[in-house]
Design a protein around this motif. Structure first.
Motif, PDB file in Angstrom:
ATOM      1  N   GLU A   1      89.652  92.969   2.816  1.00  0.00           N
ATOM      2  CA  GLU A   1      88.422  93.650   2.409  1.00  0.00           C
ATOM      3  C   GLU A   1      88.274  93.400   0.918  1.00  0.00           C
ATOM      4  O   GLU A   1      89.226  93.617   0.166  1.00  0.00           O
ATOM      5  CB  GLU A   1      88.505  95.151   2.683  1.00  0.00           C
ATOM      6  CG  GLU A   1      88.433  95.512   4.143  1.00  0.00           C
ATOM      7  CD  GLU A   1      87.020  95.422   4.713  1.00  0.00           C
ATOM      8  OE1 GLU A   1      86.053  95.733   3.994  1.00  0.00           O
ATOM      9  OE2 GLU A   1      86.902  95.035   5.879  1.00  0.00           O
ATOM     10  N   VAL A   2      87.091  92.953   0.483  1.00  0.00           N
ATOM     11  CA  VAL A   2      86.913  92.567  -0.913  1.00  0.00           C
ATOM     12  C   VAL A   2      85.630  93.150  -1.507  1.00  0.00           C
ATOM     13  O   VAL A   2      84.691  93.503  -0.784  1.00  0.00           O
ATOM     14  CB  VAL A   2      86.878  91.031  -1.064  1.00  0.00           C
ATOM     15  CG1 VAL A   2      88.198  90.401  -0.676  1.00  0.00           C
ATOM     16  CG2 VAL A   2      85.745  90.403  -0.259  1.00  0.00           C
ATOM     17  N   TYR A   3      85.625  93.246  -2.854  1.00  0.00           N
ATOM     18  CA  TYR A   3      84.406  93.509  -3.616  1.00  0.00           C
ATOM     19  C   TYR A   3      83.983  92.194  -4.242  1.00  0.00           C
ATOM     20  O   TYR A   3      84.816  91.449  -4.767  1.00  0.00           O
ATOM     21  CB  TYR A   3      84.661  94.520  -4.742  1.00  0.00           C
ATOM     22  CG  TYR A   3      84.592  95.957  -4.296  1.00  0.00           C
ATOM     23  CD1 TYR A   3      83.395  96.513  -3.862  1.00  0.00           C
ATOM     24  CD2 TYR A   3      85.712  96.757  -4.341  1.00  0.00           C
ATOM     25  CE1 TYR A   3      83.333  97.827  -3.461  1.00  0.00           C
ATOM     26  CE2 TYR A   3      85.658  98.077  -3.942  1.00  0.00           C
ATOM     27  CZ  TYR A   3      84.467  98.603  -3.506  1.00  0.00           C
ATOM     28  OH  TYR A   3      84.404  99.909  -3.108  1.00  0.00           O
ATOM     29  N   TYR A   4      82.688  91.903  -4.214  1.00  0.00           N
ATOM     30  CA  TYR A   4      82.185  90.660  -4.776  1.00  0.00           C
ATOM     31  C   TYR A   4      80.944  90.932  -5.616  1.00  0.00           C
ATOM     32  O   TYR A   4      80.370  92.019  -5.573  1.00  0.00           O
ATOM     33  CB  TYR A   4      81.884  89.629  -3.680  1.00  0.00           C
ATOM     34  CG  TYR A   4      81.005  90.141  -2.562  1.00  0.00           C
ATOM     35  CD1 TYR A   4      79.625  90.122  -2.675  1.00  0.00           C
ATOM     36  CD2 TYR A   4      81.572  90.639  -1.395  1.00  0.00           C
ATOM     37  CE1 TYR A   4      78.829  90.595  -1.637  1.00  0.00           C
ATOM     38  CE2 TYR A   4      80.779  91.097  -0.364  1.00  0.00           C
ATOM     39  CZ  TYR A   4      79.403  91.081  -0.488  1.00  0.00           C
ATOM     40  OH  TYR A   4      78.618  91.546   0.516  1.00  0.00           O
ATOM     41  N   GLY A   5      80.533  89.934  -6.388  1.00  0.00           N
ATOM     42  CA  GLY A   5      79.378  90.064  -7.265  1.00  0.00           C
ATOM     43  C   GLY A   5      78.090  90.273  -6.491  1.00  0.00           C
ATOM     44  O   GLY A   5      77.887  89.699  -5.427  1.00  0.00           O
ATOM     45  N   LYS A   6      77.233  91.100  -7.053  1.00  0.00           N
ATOM     46  CA  LYS A   6      75.980  91.460  -6.390  1.00  0.00           C
ATOM     47  C   LYS A   6      75.074  90.258  -6.137  1.00  0.00           C
ATOM     48  O   LYS A   6      74.402  90.183  -5.120  1.00  0.00           O
ATOM     49  CB  LYS A   6      75.255  92.475  -7.262  1.00  0.00           C
ATOM     50  CG  LYS A   6      74.117  93.170  -6.597  1.00  0.00           C
ATOM     51  CD  LYS A   6      73.544  94.211  -7.538  1.00  0.00           C
ATOM     52  CE  LYS A   6      73.310  95.475  -6.774  1.00  0.00           C
ATOM     53  NZ  LYS A   6      72.876  96.574  -7.595  1.00  0.00           N
ATOM     54  N   PHE A   7      75.049  89.314  -7.062  1.00  0.00           N
ATOM     55  CA  PHE A   7      74.122  88.198  -6.937  1.00  0.00           C
ATOM     56  C   PHE A   7      74.826  86.871  -6.676  1.00  0.00           C
ATOM     57  O   PHE A   7      74.216  85.819  -6.753  1.00  0.00           O
ATOM     58  CB  PHE A   7      73.266  88.094  -8.203  1.00  0.00           C
ATOM     59  CG  PHE A   7      72.484  89.351  -8.459  1.00  0.00           C
ATOM     60  CD1 PHE A   7      71.427  89.704  -7.646  1.00  0.00           C
ATOM     61  CD2 PHE A   7      72.845  90.202  -9.486  1.00  0.00           C
ATOM     62  CE1 PHE A   7      70.712  90.869  -7.862  1.00  0.00           C
ATOM     63  CE2 PHE A   7      72.133  91.371  -9.714  1.00  0.00           C
ATOM     64  CZ  PHE A   7      71.072  91.702  -8.904  1.00  0.00           C
ATOM     65  N   GLY A   8      76.112  86.902  -6.354  1.00  0.00           N
ATOM     66  CA  GLY A   8      76.859  85.679  -6.115  1.00  0.00           C
ATOM     67  C   GLY A   8      76.696  85.174  -4.696  1.00  0.00           C
ATOM     68  O   GLY A   8      76.317  85.906  -3.791  1.00  0.00           O
ATOM     69  N   GLY A   9      76.990  83.918  -4.506  1.00  0.00           N
ATOM     70  CA  GLY A   9      77.053  83.337  -3.174  1.00  0.00           C
ATOM     71  C   GLY A   9      75.718  82.979  -2.560  1.00  0.00           C
ATOM     72  O   GLY A   9      74.661  83.190  -3.143  1.00  0.00           O
ATOM     73  N   ASN A  10      75.792  82.426  -1.367  1.00  0.00           N
ATOM     74  CA  ASN A  10      74.614  82.037  -0.583  1.00  0.00           C
ATOM     75  C   ASN A  10      74.668  82.710   0.770  1.00  0.00           C
ATOM     76  O   ASN A  10      75.716  82.727   1.421  1.00  0.00           O
ATOM     77  CB  ASN A  10      74.596  80.517  -0.371  1.00  0.00           C
ATOM     78  CG  ASN A  10      74.415  79.767  -1.658  1.00  0.00           C
ATOM     79  OD1 ASN A  10      73.485  80.019  -2.403  1.00  0.00           O
ATOM     80  ND2 ASN A  10      75.327  78.849  -1.923  1.00  0.00           N
TER      81      ASN A  10
END
Length: 96
Positions: A64-73
């Motif tokens: 389970e991870v936290y990631y950047g709000k606007f990162g990724g596709n």
């Protein structure tokens, strides 16, 4: 269909959007924030360093991870929504 991320990319299944506030009020779909938490579904082999050696990934399938709000596709696989991120876009692993 199955996706296998390449390099230092990670496939994440975002957590469902919050539909209620902590006090029990419903949030309209337009006001719901994008989740920044999810489960790692697939992991690439890692990126290559300057010597051509693979650098091991910090995350693993099932984390389970936290990631950047606007990162990724955003990608859709078999009708389900996923997020394809670089490992650098993941900020933390959630441990219970």
């Amino acid at each position: 269909m199955t996706l296998k991320p390449l390099g230092d990319r990670v496939l994440v299944k975002p957590a469902p959007k919050e539909e209620k506030t902590s006090s029990g009020l419903y949030i309209s779909s337009g006001a719901q924030e994008k989740p920044q938490r999810g489960e790692v579904i697939a992991v690439g082999a890692g990126k290559l360093n300057d010597k051509g050696e693979r650098v091991a990934m910090d995350v693993h399938v099932g984390d389970e991870v936290y990631y950047g709000k606007f990162g990724g596709n955003e990608v859709k696989v078999d009708g389900e929504d996923f997020l394809l991120l670089r490992a650098d876009d993941i900020y933390a692993i959630i441990e219970d």
